[in-house]
Design an enzyme around this catalytic site. Structure first.
Site, PDB file in Angstrom:
ATOM      1  N   ASP A  25       7.141  67.716  53.732  1.00  0.00           N
ATOM      2  CA  ASP A  25       7.410  67.067  55.017  1.00  0.00           C
ATOM      3  C   ASP A  25       8.503  67.818  55.778  1.00  0.00           C
ATOM      4  OD1 ASP A  25       7.011  65.188  56.982  1.00  0.00           O
ATOM      5  OD2 ASP A  25       8.349  63.700  56.085  1.00  0.00           O
ATOM      6  N   HIS A  42       3.997  74.234  61.024  1.00  0.00           N
ATOM      7  CA  HIS A  42       2.909  74.157  60.042  1.00  0.00           C
ATOM      8  C   HIS A  42       2.560  75.551  59.518  1.00  0.00           C
ATOM      9  CE1 HIS A  42       2.565  69.969  60.808  1.00  0.00           C
ATOM     10  NE2 HIS A  42       2.016  70.073  62.011  1.00  0.00           N
ATOM     11  N   LEU A 136      -1.851  78.258  36.465  1.00  0.00           N
ATOM     12  CA  LEU A 136      -1.441  77.086  37.241  1.00  0.00           C
ATOM     13  C   LEU A 136      -2.640  76.411  37.932  1.00  0.00           C
ATOM     14  CD1 LEU A 136       0.967  75.512  38.648  1.00  0.00           C
ATOM     15  CD2 LEU A 136       0.821  77.231  40.462  1.00  0.00           C
TER      16      LEU A 136
HETATM   17  C1  IPE Z   1       3.256  62.605  54.564  1.00  0.00           C
HETATM   18  O1  IPE Z   1       4.010  63.040  55.644  1.00  0.00           O
HETATM   19  C2  IPE Z   1       1.964  63.349  54.494  1.00  0.00           C
HETATM   20  C3  IPE Z   1       2.038  64.788  54.303  1.00  0.00           C
HETATM   21  C4  IPE Z   1       3.095  65.517  54.089  1.00  0.00           C
HETATM   22  C5  IPE Z   1       0.776  65.446  54.345  1.00  0.00           C
HETATM   23  P1  IPE Z   1       4.050  62.244  57.022  1.00  0.00           P
HETATM   24  O2  IPE Z   1       5.000  62.959  57.902  1.00  0.00           O
HETATM   25  O3  IPE Z   1       2.671  62.034  57.536  1.00  0.00           O
HETATM   26  O4  IPE Z   1       4.634  60.832  56.544  1.00  0.00           O
HETATM   27  P2  IPE Z   1       5.270  59.636  57.401  1.00  0.00           P
HETATM   28  O5  IPE Z   1       4.315  59.325  58.509  1.00  0.00           O
HETATM   29  O6  IPE Z   1       6.574  60.123  57.954  1.00  0.00           O
HETATM   30  O7  IPE Z   1       5.451  58.544  56.422  1.00  0.00           O
HETATM   31  C1  IPE Z   2       4.368  67.665  57.170  1.00  0.00           C
HETATM   32  O1  IPE Z   2       5.224  67.902  58.236  1.00  0.00           O
HETATM   33  C2  IPE Z   2       2.988  68.244  57.394  1.00  0.00           C
HETATM   34  C3  IPE Z   2       1.942  67.241  57.633  1.00  0.00           C
HETATM   35  C4  IPE Z   2       2.081  65.956  57.603  1.00  0.00           C
HETATM   36  C5  IPE Z   2       0.628  67.765  57.902  1.00  0.00           C
HETATM   37  P1  IPE Z   2       5.251  66.953  59.511  1.00  0.00           P
HETATM   38  O2  IPE Z   2       4.248  67.443  60.484  1.00  0.00           O
HETATM   39  O3  IPE Z   2       5.095  65.532  59.109  1.00  0.00           O
HETATM   40  O4  IPE Z   2       6.704  67.226  60.047  1.00  0.00           O
HETATM   41  P2  IPE Z   2       7.691  66.167  60.674  1.00  0.00           P
HETATM   42  O5  IPE Z   2       7.846  65.058  59.678  1.00  0.00           O
HETATM   43  O6  IPE Z   2       7.096  65.704  61.960  1.00  0.00           O
HETATM   44  O7  IPE Z   2       8.959  66.935  60.862  1.00  0.00           O
HETATM   45 MG    MG Z   3       6.436  64.071  58.629  1.00  0.00          MG
END
Ligand code: IPE
Ligand code: IPE
Ligand code: MG
Length: 250
Positions: A25, A42, A136
């Protein structure tokens, strides 16, 4: 291979986690902080995946599971969702050959039916190509939700046991999407949030949880080592007392 359930048995504890599960995240915030579009985060996140896969191989971790797209991530703006899908396609096209050469087995779990035919084909091909690799195991959770997993496993369990009304954990567990792996020893969530976000709800029953403010694109081998060092300080009791762990039966 059948692995011990943390609730039915006391699983073996190793110094290096056998199974590491990560919520990657913070990609969006990493980019926003740099005045870049979220997609740049990303893209950088894919590089971090490469780094961490290599680091896990070097540290002798057996299973690495990565949350790439949750069943709730469809709620994001259409443009971000389609960019993520395209990134997934290019990552598969580019990385699978290298993974195969490094004896890595790739698995993708989640409700894949919602993905494009092209993506589904690439996933199936990647899994087939790497199926017999013995290094792995990297599992990518895509359109995955812990509730989805438990629900689909329950449906399969019922279908496999006609006429049965008393179900047990050991009847459900083999139908979970990741039945080929032991339960995670260590869970890491980057990006500062302290929640599970519908990740591996069943499998995390006795997993050690580790949260870090580091955004996923900045997460590297040293950050992984800090998480493992924290893990190595934990006393995994699985319901027992400290004294029992020290060998005192009372
Ligand atoms: C969780 O992250 C899902 C992934 C990393 C793929 P999110 O950014 O979607 O989670 P929330 O919405 O903050 O809980
Ligand atoms: C995690 O990073 C990747 C996915 C959920 C696909 P985020 O896109 O949730 O990044 P933040 O949380 O907005 O910083
Ligand atoms: Mg996120």
């Amino acid at each position: 291979m059948i692995f011990k359930s943390s609730t039915a048995d006391v699983p073996e504890v190793t110094r290096v986690p056998r199974h590491l599960a990560i919520i990657m995240d913070g990609n969006g915030r990493w980019a926003t902080k740099r005045l870049l579009p979220r997609v740049a985060g990303h893209m950088k996140g894919v590089e971090a995946v490469r780094t961490i896969v290599e680091a896990c191989v070097q540290r002798g971790i057996g299973y690495l599971t990565l949350f790439a797209f949750s069943s709730e991530n469809w709620r994001r703006p259409e443009e971000e969702v389609s960019l993520l899908m395209r990134l997934f396609v290019t990552a598969l096209e580019r990385e699978v050959v290298k993974m195969h050469a490094n004896n890595i087995r790739l698995k993708v779990v989640g409700d894949l039916s919602r993905f494009s035919a092209e993506l589904q084909r690439l996933i199936a091909e990647a899994e087939r190509k790497t199926a017999n690799n013995t290094g792995l195991t990297v599992t990518v959770c895509a359109n995955y939700g812990g509730r989805w997993d438990i629900t689909q496993a329950a449906s399969k369990m019922v279908a496999a046991n006609p006429g049965v009304h008393d179900y047990t954990e050991d009847m459900l567990a083999p139908h979970l999407a990741m039945a080929y792996a032991p339960e995670p020893d260590l869970f890491i969530r980057t990006g500062g949030e302290q929640r599970i976000s519908n990740y591996l709800l069943w499998q995390l029953a006795y997993t050690e949880l580790y949260f870090t403010d580091t955004y996923w694109p900045d997460f590297d081998g040293a950050a992984l080592d800090a998480a493992i060092a924290s893990y190595q300080q934990r006393e995994r009791r699985f319901g027992r007392t400290s004294a029992q762990l020290a060998g005192d039966p009372n």
